[in-house]
Design a protein around this motif. Structure first.
Motif, mmCIF file in Angstrom:
data_model
loop_
_atom_site.group_PDB
_atom_site.id
_atom_site.type_symbol
_atom_site.label_atom_id
_atom_site.label_comp_id
_atom_site.label_asym_id
_atom_site.label_seq_id
_atom_site.Cartn_x
_atom_site.Cartn_y
_atom_site.Cartn_z
ATOM 1 N N GLY A 165 11.035 -46.724 -1.352
ATOM 2 C CA GLY A 165 10.433 -47.870 -0.983
ATOM 3 C C GLY A 165 10.975 -47.953 0.484
ATOM 4 N N LEU A 166 12.137 -48.706 1.139
ATOM 5 C CA LEU A 166 12.543 -48.789 2.464
ATOM 6 C C LEU A 166 13.886 -48.123 2.270
ATOM 7 N N VAL A 167 14.551 -47.765 1.331
ATOM 8 C CA VAL A 167 15.927 -47.200 0.987
ATOM 9 C C VAL A 167 15.986 -45.515 1.488
ATOM 10 N N GLY A 168 16.710 -45.474 2.213
ATOM 11 C CA GLY A 168 16.886 -44.052 2.908
ATOM 12 C C GLY A 168 15.748 -43.315 3.798
ATOM 13 N N VAL A 210 13.311 -36.906 7.477
ATOM 14 C CA VAL A 210 14.350 -37.520 6.411
ATOM 15 C C VAL A 210 15.441 -38.274 7.157
ATOM 16 N N ARG A 211 16.367 -38.778 6.342
ATOM 17 C CA ARG A 211 17.538 -39.348 7.018
ATOM 18 C C ARG A 211 18.712 -39.228 6.027
ATOM 19 N N ALA A 212 19.897 -38.845 6.824
ATOM 20 C CA ALA A 212 20.966 -38.232 6.154
ATOM 21 C C ALA A 212 22.101 -39.260 6.533
ATOM 22 N N ALA A 214 24.546 -41.977 -2.133
ATOM 23 C CA ALA A 214 24.045 -43.020 -3.134
ATOM 24 C C ALA A 214 22.611 -42.731 -3.386
ATOM 25 N N SER A 215 21.885 -43.842 -3.570
ATOM 26 C CA SER A 215 20.534 -43.716 -3.894
ATOM 27 C C SER A 215 19.666 -43.011 -2.422
ATOM 28 N N THR A 216 20.131 -42.855 -1.463
ATOM 29 C CA THR A 216 19.445 -42.289 -0.123
ATOM 30 C C THR A 216 19.194 -40.879 -0.799
ATOM 31 N N ARG A 217 20.011 -40.230 -1.806
ATOM 32 C CA ARG A 217 19.828 -38.822 -2.178
ATOM 33 C C ARG A 217 18.915 -38.979 -3.420
ATOM 34 N N GLN A 244 21.760 -48.290 15.353
ATOM 35 C CA GLN A 244 20.636 -47.638 14.445
ATOM 36 C C GLN A 244 21.308 -47.276 13.083
ATOM 37 N N ALA A 245 22.337 -46.640 12.784
ATOM 38 C CA ALA A 245 22.919 -46.227 11.464
ATOM 39 C C ALA A 245 22.816 -47.616 10.729
ATOM 40 N N ALA A 246 23.289 -48.593 11.169
ATOM 41 C CA ALA A 246 23.350 -49.950 10.489
ATOM 42 C C ALA A 246 22.135 -50.659 10.019
ATOM 43 N N HIS A 247 21.017 -50.280 10.363
ATOM 44 C CA HIS A 247 19.640 -50.699 10.228
ATOM 45 C C HIS A 247 19.078 -50.111 8.847
ATOM 46 N N LYS A 248 19.191 -50.737 7.713
ATOM 47 C CA LYS A 248 19.072 -50.526 6.314
ATOM 48 C C LYS A 248 18.459 -51.965 5.495
ATOM 49 N N ASP A 249 17.207 -51.831 5.881
ATOM 50 C CA ASP A 249 16.298 -53.122 5.191
ATOM 51 C C ASP A 249 16.159 -52.791 3.830
ATOM 52 N N ILE A 250 15.740 -53.641 3.078
ATOM 53 C CA ILE A 250 15.357 -53.496 1.677
ATOM 54 C C ILE A 250 13.853 -54.230 1.481
ATOM 55 N N GLU A 251 13.102 -54.069 0.391
ATOM 56 C CA GLU A 251 11.851 -54.645 0.334
ATOM 57 C C GLU A 251 12.049 -56.328 -0.033
#
Length: 262
Positions: free
Chosen positions: A35-38, A180-182, A195-198, A246-253
């Motif tokens: 989705g938009l996670v990770g 990818v994003r780590a 968590a779910s980014t993995r 930038q690291a704090a940018h974490k939207d969800i659907e």
């Protein structure tokens, strides 16, 4: 010896723009996230600015309207998608049904294993998932024309019996590039995902011939305990350090709220 160890071990590049500058038109790209996670927000935006088109994207999904891979889709940069879930992107559906986009739908676990197997050097594998369906028998519509006729469909796949159970042969996936994003990466490219980014990030990273990581935090080599590494640096060629903003940018659907009760 540098702070990162032997010369050449430091894989950090100056910016996302520099990291994707040589991604060519027509490239195949594995993209992490669910989705938009990770998802690699800033590498996707840099690729949008860079201008490469006719891209084949391999990802669990294709973002949503106005965010993630949906941005590349809206600009007509993607010509083919290999994915599992595409249900929250109206522009995706429009392009697919109007004949502008080739779509290869793949069961989610199969897709993850196709990416992992590609990174592990395997050519193919057998799985029971999809046996007795269009996945194995062929006929899934990959592309329509403007009139809604199917002009390209999935082929039938080899089915064999192992341990008394029928299984279908699935080819592994190797892509030109992986984005990818780590959560944390060291300068040698060893990565940790929270968590779910993995989810699809490690297998997507493994599948790329050129793997680029945007990391929320970059540390020196040796700061990550070897037992905590989720993705070894051998799979990574470039690392981009995100700013705190930038690291704090974490939207969800979707954001669902309700009134608090005392």
């Amino acid at each position: 010896m540098s702070a990162a160890g032997p010369a050449g071990l430091d894989k950090v590049v100056a910016s996302a723009a520099e990291a994707v500058a040589d991604v060519r038109a027509g490239a195949s790209i594995a993209v992490g996230g669910f989705g938009l996670v990770g998802i690699p927000w800033f590498l996707i935006e840099a690729l949008l600015e860079q201008g490469a088109d006719d891209l084949t994207v391999v990802s669990n999904n294709c973002g949503v309207d106005g965010a993630g891979l949906g941005l590349l889709l809206e600009k007509g940069r993607i010509s083919r998608v290999i994915a599992s879930y595409v249900g929250e992107n109206k522009e995706f559906a429009r392009q697919y049904l109007s004949g502008e986009l080739t779509v290869e739908l793949t069961p989610q676990g199969t897709l993850a294993e196709r990416l992992r197997a590609g990174g592990a050097g395997l050519g193919a594998f057998y799985t029971p998932t999809g046996v007795g369906t269009l996945v194995s028998e062929g006929g899934l519509p990959w592309r329509y024309d403007a009139e809604g006729n199917v002009v390209l469909e999935s082929p039938a796949k080899e089915v064999r019996t192992f341990h008394g159970q029928e299984m279908v042969l699935e080819e592994s996936i190797v892509t030109d590039v992986a984005l990818v994003r780590a959560t944390v990466a060291d300068r040698a490219g060893n990565c940790v995902f929270r968590a779910s980014t993995r989810n699809f990030n490690p297998p997507a990273a493994m599948a790329g011939r050129l793997t680029i990581v945007e990391a929320e935090r970059v540390v020196e080599v040796g700061e990550i305990d070897p037992d905590e590494v989720h993705l070894p640096g051998v799979f990574v060629q470039r690392v981009v350090a995100l700013t705190p903003e930038q690291a704090a940018h974490k939207d969800i659907e979707k954001r669902t709220t309700r009134e608090r009760t005392s």
